[in-house]
Write an enzyme that holds these catalytic residues in place. Structure first.
Site, short mmCIF file in Angstrom:
data_model
loop_
_atom_site.label_atom_id
_atom_site.label_comp_id
_atom_site.label_asym_id
_atom_site.label_seq_id
_atom_site.Cartn_x
_atom_site.Cartn_y
_atom_site.Cartn_z
N ASP A 163 1.07 4.69 0.86
CA ASP A 163 0.55 3.46 1.47
C ASP A 163 1.59 2.70 2.28
OD1 ASP A 163 -1.88 4.01 0.20
OD2 ASP A 163 -1.28 2.91 -1.60
N LYS A 180 1.36 5.01 7.02
CA LYS A 180 1.46 6.28 7.75
C LYS A 180 0.35 6.42 8.79
CE LYS A 180 1.20 8.44 3.80
NZ LYS A 180 1.37 7.31 2.85
N GLY A 181 -0.87 6.04 8.37
CA GLY A 181 -2.02 6.17 9.27
C GLY A 181 -1.80 5.41 10.56
N LYS A 182 -1.27 4.20 10.44
CA LYS A 182 -1.05 3.37 11.63
C LYS A 182 -0.03 4.04 12.57
CE LYS A 182 1.79 -0.10 12.07
NZ LYS A 182 2.46 -1.42 12.06
N ALA A 234 -5.71 10.34 -0.50
CA ALA A 234 -5.07 9.57 0.56
C ALA A 234 -6.05 8.57 1.15
CB ALA A 234 -4.57 10.50 1.66
N GLY A 235 -5.53 7.44 1.58
CA GLY A 235 -6.33 6.46 2.31
C GLY A 235 -5.46 5.92 3.42
N HIS A 236 -5.73 6.35 4.66
CA HIS A 236 -4.89 5.97 5.79
C HIS A 236 -5.67 5.01 6.69
CE1 HIS A 236 -2.45 9.93 5.26
NE2 HIS A 236 -2.39 9.13 4.23
N GLN A 292 0.38 10.62 0.84
CA GLN A 292 1.16 10.20 -0.33
C GLN A 292 2.60 9.84 0.11
OE1 GLN A 292 -0.97 13.30 -0.94
NE2 GLN A 292 -2.40 11.64 -1.21
N THR A 304 -6.28 8.94 -8.81
CA THR A 304 -7.35 8.35 -8.01
C THR A 304 -8.72 8.87 -8.47
OG1 THR A 304 -7.19 10.13 -6.38
CG2 THR A 304 -5.87 8.15 -5.97
N THR A 341 1.56 13.08 -7.71
CA THR A 341 0.36 13.82 -7.35
C THR A 341 0.68 15.31 -7.51
OG1 THR A 341 -1.44 13.98 -5.75
CG2 THR A 341 0.81 13.94 -4.85
N ARG A 371 -4.56 30.61 -9.75
CA ARG A 371 -5.22 31.68 -8.97
C ARG A 371 -6.71 31.83 -9.29
NH1 ARG A 371 -0.33 35.21 -10.80
NH2 ARG A 371 -0.77 33.79 -12.51
P1 GDP Z 1 -1.01 4.86 4.46
O1 GDP Z 1 -1.70 5.42 3.28
O2 GDP Z 1 0.46 5.12 4.44
O3 GDP Z 1 -1.63 5.24 5.77
O4 GDP Z 1 -1.15 3.27 4.33
P2 GDP Z 1 -2.49 2.44 3.94
O5 GDP Z 1 -3.38 2.43 5.11
O6 GDP Z 1 -3.04 2.89 2.64
O7 GDP Z 1 -1.87 1.01 3.64
C1 GDP Z 1 -1.15 0.31 4.60
C2 GDP Z 1 -1.85 -1.03 4.85
O8 GDP Z 1 -1.00 -1.88 5.61
C3 GDP Z 1 -3.11 -0.90 5.69
O9 GDP Z 1 -4.02 -1.89 5.32
C4 GDP Z 1 -2.61 -1.13 7.11
O10 GDP Z 1 -3.62 -1.62 7.98
C5 GDP Z 1 -1.57 -2.18 6.88
N1 GDP Z 1 -0.42 -2.18 7.80
C6 GDP Z 1 0.24 -1.13 8.33
N2 GDP Z 1 1.30 -1.56 9.03
C7 GDP Z 1 1.32 -2.91 8.92
C8 GDP Z 1 2.23 -3.92 9.39
O11 GDP Z 1 3.22 -3.68 10.04
N3 GDP Z 1 1.91 -5.21 9.04
C9 GDP Z 1 0.81 -5.53 8.29
N4 GDP Z 1 0.59 -6.80 7.99
N5 GDP Z 1 -0.04 -4.60 7.84
C10 GDP Z 1 0.23 -3.31 8.14
P1 IMO Z 2 -1.66 7.71 0.79
O1 IMO Z 2 -1.69 8.95 1.62
C1 IMO Z 2 -0.73 5.79 -3.01
C2 IMO Z 2 -1.15 8.22 -6.62
C3 IMO Z 2 -2.22 7.77 -7.60
C4 IMO Z 2 -1.57 8.20 -8.90
C5 IMO Z 2 -0.89 9.52 -8.53
C6 IMO Z 2 -1.70 10.75 -8.88
O2 IMO Z 2 -2.75 6.75 1.10
O3 IMO Z 2 -0.31 7.10 0.82
P2 IMO Z 2 -3.86 11.86 -7.78
O4 IMO Z 2 -5.25 11.33 -7.62
O5 IMO Z 2 -3.19 12.26 -6.52
O6 IMO Z 2 -3.77 12.95 -8.82
O7 IMO Z 2 -3.03 10.62 -8.40
O8 IMO Z 2 -0.70 9.47 -7.12
N1 IMO Z 2 -1.62 8.45 -5.23
C7 IMO Z 2 -1.39 7.60 -4.21
N2 IMO Z 2 -0.83 6.39 -4.21
N3 IMO Z 2 -1.14 6.35 -1.85
C8 IMO Z 2 -1.69 7.59 -1.84
O9 IMO Z 2 -1.98 8.23 -0.70
C9 IMO Z 2 -1.87 8.26 -3.06
N4 IMO Z 2 -2.38 9.45 -3.41
C10 IMO Z 2 -2.21 9.56 -4.73
O10 IMO Z 2 -2.43 6.39 -7.54
O11 IMO Z 2 -0.55 7.28 -9.24
MG MG Z 3 -2.94 4.80 1.71
#
Ligand code: GDP
Ligand code: IMO
Ligand code: MG
Length: 423
Positions: free
Chosen positions: A13, A16-18, A39-41, A223, A128, A238, A142
């Protein structure tokens, strides 16, 4: 053009997505190589917010090929829902390609994820719940079902019936759960396979040809370093390899194909799920960071644990990923804090160290050694040039660079594509 890998440097989190979305503007291909819909991007563009889980964050650009490579685990139902969602928002998905080798997440994986977490009692990982661990377990054991099997109904049916018979024994005898009906799963999932079939191919050939042809290829990490199965905070990790080495196995490329590796970091630290977290703040400041930074999980909505920036972690990420630069997001969230603490080392009952420990009990014993810097107050979310940042914000950036020995080349000051400062 180059092949650039983007990896999470902390516990996921990091934004990365941004960053992928920003760089994808000039890319020919974006590749997801590990993880699944854990993952949630988040990508924010033109007032619209996209929460991508399996679909690569290059999907918003019509000329970008998007690859879900062989190292990914795919929940077909979740993927179809995600594709329907982005299509509804007007996004074209005809340049999506899914690898034949990717493993399929099936209902018994979801069930076993929940049952095994429950059985761990207070020692649960805090997964998750998307079936990720059980699916990778089958791959290593396997006995997994791959996309190739999945889109061939006869192969799928035979393997599915075989696996369900074994899984039902585990579900009922080990965990006391309810047995699953193989025929019902087959009837439901063969329809998903029919819909996904058109995207399935050997994506390792596509990636190889793009790299060899000098195309611009982005490798999208999911992750983060500390969630890596080998190098993360085991067992609170993970089941895949989010570090840069994971791209080779996940996408089917050699290490020499990767030209650059950008680490994505937050200007502070967060984590969802359980496990030790040395700089965690259980106080008002932690609460403020969570509120201002909207730190709630993209996938599960869980509040993220928040804490100060940890340079021991970033130093470790620079090392195990071979980072060439860092993108530091969410600097704007820290605006208004009087002081900014930065962890520069850990003190354990035995020693002072600058290195991230391998053992989870040793990590739990680590107390952060902080350096305190002055904070900044100004709203920085509209700033475009590094020079225009408040002096104390620049001092923070430059202090981190010195601590971790890596250049910070991009600074995020807001969630939108254009809220980014390049250096
Ligand atoms: P990812 O999993 O690495 O792609 O990150 P997530 O999307 O799960 O979480 C990052 C959160 O921070 C999201 O809600 C983005 O929209 C937000 N975000 C990313 N970059 C910035 C930043 O520079 N400033 C702020 N305020 N929010 C950001
Ligand atoms: P992105 O790509 C944050 C964490 C879970 C848990 C551990 C194992 O959005 O950064 P799993 O379901 O993978 O077996 O869970 O990993 N986890 C993440 N935490 N961002 C993620 O992805 C994650 N993907 C898994 O919360 O602690
Ligand atoms: Mg995320």
């Amino acid at each position: 053009m180059a092949t650039v890998a983007l990896v999470g440097t902390q516990w996921g989190d990091e934004g990365k997505g941004k960053v992928i979305d920003i760089l994808a503007a000039g890319a020919d291909m974006v590749v997801r190589a590990q993880g699944g819909n854990n993952a949630g991007h988040t990508v924010v563009s033109g007032g619209e917010t996209y929460k991508l889980r399996l679909v690569p964050s290059g999907i918003l650009y019509p000329n970008c090929d998007c690859i879900i490579a062989g190292g990914v685990v795919i929940d077909p139902k979740a993927l179809l829902a995600e594709l329907a969602d982005v299509t509804k928002k007007g996004v074209k998905i005809d340049r999506l390609h899914i690898d034949e080798r990717a493993h399929v997440i099936l209902p018994y994986h979801l069930m076993l994820d929940a049952l095994s977490e429950k059985a761990r009692g207070g020692k649960d990982i805090g997964t998750t719940g998307r079936g990720i661990g059980p699916c990778y377990t089958d791959r290593a054991e396997r006995s997994g079902i791959r996309m190739y099997d999945f889109i061939h109904p006869d192969i799928f049916k035979a393997k599915l019936f075989d696996r369900v018979a074994v899984k039902n024994k585990i579900i009922t005898s080990v965990y006391g759960g309810e047995a699953l009906d193989a025929q019902a799963i087959f009837d439901e999932y063969k329809a998903y396979a029919e819909l996904l079939k058109q995207y399935v191919c050997d994506t390792s050939v596509l990636v190889y040809e793009a790299v060899k042809g000098g195309k611009s290829v982005l490798l999208e990490g999911a992750q983060g370093t500390l969630l890596d199965l080998s190098y993360g905070t085991y067992p609170y990790v993970t089941s895949s390899h989010p570090i840069s080495g994971g791209f080779c196995i996940g996408a089917g490329i050699g290490p020499t194909a990767i030209d650059e590796c950008i680490g994505i970091a937050k200007a502070y630290t967060t984590r969802v799920g359980k496990g030790p977290f040395p700089t965690e703040l259980d106080d008002e400041i932690g609460e403020t960071i969570r509120r201002v930074g909207a730190e709630f999980g993209t996938v599960t909505g869980r509040p993220r644990r928040c804490g100060w920036l940890d340079c021991v972690i970033l130093r470790y990420a620079v090392r195990v990923n071979g980072l060439t630069s860092i993108a530091l997001n969410k600097l704007d969230t820290l605006s208004g804090l009087k002081e900014l603490k930065v962890c520069v080392a850990y003190k354990t009952s035995k020693k002072l160290t600058e290195h991230f420990p391998a053992d989870i009990d040793e990590l739990a014993d680590c107390k952060p050694v902080y350096e305190t810097l002055a904070g900044f107050d100004k709203d920085i979310s509209g700033i475009k040039k590094y020079e225009d940042l408040p002096e104390n914000a620049k001092k923070y950036i430059e202090y981190i660079e010195k601590q971790i020995g890596c250049r910070i080349s991009m600074i995020g000051v807001g969630p939108d594509r254009n809220q980014c400062i390049y250096r």
